[in-house]
Scaffold this motif. Structure first.
Motif, PDB file in Angstrom:
ATOM      1  N   LYS A   3      33.710  14.683  86.096  1.00 27.19           N
ATOM      2  CA  LYS A   3      34.605  14.532  87.230  1.00 27.19           C
ATOM      3  C   LYS A   3      34.731  15.890  87.908  1.00 27.19           C
ATOM      4  O   LYS A   3      34.866  16.917  87.242  1.00 27.19           O
ATOM      5  CB  LYS A   3      35.983  14.074  86.781  1.00 27.19           C
ATOM      6  N   LEU A   4      34.705  15.878  89.236  1.00 29.13           N
ATOM      7  CA  LEU A   4      34.840  17.095  90.034  1.00 29.13           C
ATOM      8  C   LEU A   4      36.208  17.077  90.703  1.00 29.13           C
ATOM      9  O   LEU A   4      36.562  16.108  91.383  1.00 29.13           O
ATOM     10  CB  LEU A   4      33.732  17.155  91.090  1.00 29.13           C
ATOM     11  N   LEU A   5      36.969  18.141  90.510  1.00 29.17           N
ATOM     12  CA  LEU A   5      38.265  18.308  91.151  1.00 29.17           C
ATOM     13  C   LEU A   5      38.139  19.461  92.141  1.00 29.17           C
ATOM     14  O   LEU A   5      37.895  20.601  91.754  1.00 29.17           O
ATOM     15  CB  LEU A   5      39.349  18.605  90.113  1.00 29.17           C
ATOM     16  N   VAL A   6      38.294  19.152  93.428  1.00 26.08           N
ATOM     17  CA  VAL A   6      38.148  20.136  94.502  1.00 26.08           C
ATOM     18  C   VAL A   6      39.529  20.426  95.082  1.00 26.08           C
ATOM     19  O   VAL A   6      40.246  19.504  95.482  1.00 26.08           O
ATOM     20  CB  VAL A   6      37.204  19.618  95.612  1.00 26.08           C
ATOM     21  N   LEU A   7      39.868  21.710  95.128  1.00 26.70           N
ATOM     22  CA  LEU A   7      41.182  22.128  95.596  1.00 26.70           C
ATOM     23  C   LEU A   7      41.085  22.971  96.868  1.00 26.70           C
ATOM     24  O   LEU A   7      40.169  23.771  97.017  1.00 26.70           O
ATOM     25  CB  LEU A   7      41.876  22.964  94.516  1.00 26.70           C
ATOM     26  N   ASP A   8      42.049  22.785  97.745  1.00 27.48           N
ATOM     27  CA  ASP A   8      42.250  23.650  98.894  1.00 27.48           C
ATOM     28  C   ASP A   8      43.026  24.876  98.414  1.00 27.48           C
ATOM     29  O   ASP A   8      43.563  24.878  97.306  1.00 27.48           O
ATOM     30  CB  ASP A   8      43.042  22.872  99.955  1.00 27.48           C
ATOM     31  N   LEU A  70      35.955  22.334  88.200  1.00 23.11           N
ATOM     32  CA  LEU A  70      36.874  22.755  89.255  1.00 23.11           C
ATOM     33  C   LEU A  70      36.119  23.502  90.345  1.00 23.11           C
ATOM     34  O   LEU A  70      35.268  24.337  90.049  1.00 23.11           O
ATOM     35  CB  LEU A  70      37.954  23.672  88.679  1.00 23.11           C
ATOM     36  N   SER A  71      36.459  23.199  91.592  1.00 20.13           N
ATOM     37  CA  SER A  71      35.865  23.915  92.707  1.00 20.13           C
ATOM     38  C   SER A  71      36.890  24.039  93.833  1.00 20.13           C
ATOM     39  O   SER A  71      38.005  23.531  93.726  1.00 20.13           O
ATOM     40  CB  SER A  71      34.592  23.232  93.196  1.00 20.13           C
ATOM     41  N   ILE A  72      36.485  24.715  94.883  1.00 15.57           N
ATOM     42  CA  ILE A  72      37.342  24.973  96.043  1.00 15.57           C
ATOM     43  C   ILE A  72      36.606  24.549  97.304  1.00 15.57           C
ATOM     44  O   ILE A  72      35.406  24.795  97.442  1.00 15.57           O
ATOM     45  CB  ILE A  72      37.683  26.478  96.140  1.00 15.57           C
ATOM     46  N   ALA A  73      37.349  23.944  98.241  1.00 14.54           N
ATOM     47  CA  ALA A  73      36.875  23.718  99.609  1.00 14.54           C
ATOM     48  C   ALA A  73      38.013  24.210 100.502  1.00 14.54           C
ATOM     49  O   ALA A  73      39.070  23.587 100.576  1.00 14.54           O
ATOM     50  CB  ALA A  73      36.575  22.254  99.874  1.00 14.54           C
ATOM     51  N   SER A  74      37.808  25.362 101.148  1.00 13.13           N
ATOM     52  CA  SER A  74      38.886  25.973 101.908  1.00 13.13           C
ATOM     53  C   SER A  74      38.364  26.598 103.189  1.00 13.13           C
ATOM     54  O   SER A  74      37.364  27.308 103.179  1.00 13.13           O
ATOM     55  CB  SER A  74      39.567  27.052 101.053  1.00 13.13           C
ATOM     56  N   ASP A 107      31.421  18.871 104.356  1.00 13.02           N
ATOM     57  CA  ASP A 107      30.163  19.563 104.100  1.00 13.02           C
ATOM     58  C   ASP A 107      30.279  20.483 102.883  1.00 13.02           C
ATOM     59  O   ASP A 107      29.362  20.561 102.069  1.00 13.02           O
ATOM     60  CB  ASP A 107      29.739  20.366 105.333  1.00 13.02           C
ATOM     61  N   MET A 108      31.413  21.175 102.754  1.00 12.23           N
ATOM     62  CA  MET A 108      31.609  22.058 101.601  1.00 12.23           C
ATOM     63  C   MET A 108      31.547  21.259 100.300  1.00 12.23           C
ATOM     64  O   MET A 108      30.892  21.681  99.338  1.00 12.23           O
ATOM     65  CB  MET A 108      32.964  22.774 101.694  1.00 12.23           C
ATOM     66  N   ILE A 109      32.231  20.122 100.266  1.00  7.24           N
ATOM     67  CA  ILE A 109      32.247  19.302  99.050  1.00  7.24           C
ATOM     68  C   ILE A 109      30.870  18.723  98.779  1.00  7.24           C
ATOM     69  O   ILE A 109      30.395  18.727  97.639  1.00  7.24           O
ATOM     70  CB  ILE A 109      33.331  18.206  99.162  1.00  7.24           C
ATOM     71  N   GLU A 125      32.876  11.163  89.602  1.00  8.62           N
ATOM     72  CA  GLU A 125      34.070  10.995  90.412  1.00  8.62           C
ATOM     73  C   GLU A 125      34.419  12.325  91.088  1.00  8.62           C
ATOM     74  O   GLU A 125      34.259  13.378  90.497  1.00  8.62           O
ATOM     75  CB  GLU A 125      35.240  10.551  89.534  1.00  8.62           C
ATOM     76  N   VAL A 126      34.898  12.238  92.344  1.00  7.43           N
ATOM     77  CA  VAL A 126      35.360  13.420  93.066  1.00  7.43           C
ATOM     78  C   VAL A 126      36.821  13.192  93.449  1.00  7.43           C
ATOM     79  O   VAL A 126      37.163  12.159  94.030  1.00  7.43           O
ATOM     80  CB  VAL A 126      34.523  13.682  94.342  1.00  7.43           C
ATOM     81  N   VAL A 127      37.662  14.164  93.087  1.00  5.48           N
ATOM     82  CA  VAL A 127      39.067  14.152  93.482  1.00  5.48           C
ATOM     83  C   VAL A 127      39.274  15.387  94.349  1.00  5.48           C
ATOM     84  O   VAL A 127      38.930  16.499  93.956  1.00  5.48           O
ATOM     85  CB  VAL A 127      40.006  14.188  92.260  1.00  5.48           C
ATOM     86  N   TYR A 128      39.828  15.176  95.523  1.00  2.00           N
ATOM     87  CA  TYR A 128      40.035  16.244  96.499  1.00  2.00           C
ATOM     88  C   TYR A 128      41.537  16.387  96.750  1.00  2.00           C
ATOM     89  O   TYR A 128      42.208  15.416  97.099  1.00  2.00           O
ATOM     90  CB  TYR A 128      39.262  15.888  97.774  1.00  2.00           C
ATOM     91  N   VAL A 129      42.068  17.606  96.555  1.00  4.58           N
ATOM     92  CA  VAL A 129      43.498  17.869  96.707  1.00  4.58           C
ATOM     93  C   VAL A 129      43.690  18.870  97.844  1.00  4.58           C
ATOM     94  O   VAL A 129      43.127  19.963  97.818  1.00  4.58           O
ATOM     95  CB  VAL A 129      44.101  18.441  95.397  1.00  4.58           C
ATOM     96  N   ASP A 130      44.509  18.479  98.827  1.00  4.45           N
ATOM     97  CA  ASP A 130      44.755  19.329  99.991  1.00  4.45           C
ATOM     98  C   ASP A 130      46.168  19.058 100.489  1.00  4.45           C
ATOM     99  O   ASP A 130      46.683  17.948 100.312  1.00  4.45           O
ATOM    100  CB  ASP A 130      43.741  19.006 101.090  1.00  4.45           C
ATOM    101  N   ASP A 131      46.776  20.055 101.103  1.00  2.00           N
ATOM    102  CA  ASP A 131      48.108  19.868 101.679  1.00  2.00           C
ATOM    103  C   ASP A 131      48.048  19.214 103.058  1.00  2.00           C
ATOM    104  O   ASP A 131      49.077  18.834 103.605  1.00  2.00           O
ATOM    105  CB  ASP A 131      48.871  21.196 101.766  1.00  2.00           C
TER     106      ASP A 131
END
Length: 168
Positions: A3-8, A70-74, A107-109, A125-131
């Protein structure tokens, strides 16, 4: 399968909404070793400007690293925010983080997933967390079946985020 969790970053991991505007680019690019003072979740630069991690970020990342990639898309500038992540001691949690000076998080993800696949990971699975929810439709179009968590709307704390992800 992983599972990939992408955070802002801005407004998600730390309180500030636009860190590149706070930290002058030439300071980091010129000095290459910016001077930061870190006191717990607070980072202060030589001019007294502050960046504050939200409460529970470090504990959350420690928990999440055992369960996710864990990764970042910002929408940021890596040369500016990487030294901040390093000063907080959280840079090492992230694999193929993307901090780029454009808003195309889809594109980043997508490219993060491609990088992971190129070294043998299969992402289930990809979970993307952003405000902000403004990038969600683009992300879902580019990376189908991405689950989006709207930080501070769907979830009110990093402890809540942990509990939510444990239920999945």
């Amino acid at each position: 399968m992983k599972k990939l969790l992408v955070l802002d970053l801005d407004g998600t991991l730390w309180e500030q909404k636009d860190v590149p505007q706070m930290v002058l680019k030439f300071e980091i690019l010129r000095f290459k070793d910016p001077q930061f003072k870190v006191e717990g979740n607070l980072l202060i630069d030589v001019y007294g400007r502050e960046v504050r991690l939200f409460e529970g970020v470090r504990e959350f990342l420690e928990w999440a690293k055992e369960r996710f990639i864990l990764s970042i898309a910002s929408w940021n500038v890596e040369e500016i925010v990487r030294p901040i992540l390093e000063a907080f001691g959280i840079w090492e949690y992230f694999l193929f983080p993307k901090m780029e000076n454009h808003p195309d998080k889809a594109d980043m993800i997508r490219r993060t997933i491609e990088h992971l696949k190129s070294i043998g990971y299969e992402i289930k699975e990809v979970v993307y967390v952003d405000d902000k929810a403004s990038h969600v439709e683009d992300v879902k179009r580019e990376v189908p079946n991405t689950k989006f968590i709207h930080m501070w709307a769907d979830i009110k704390s990093f402890e809540d985020l942990k509990e939510f992800l444990e239920k999945k």
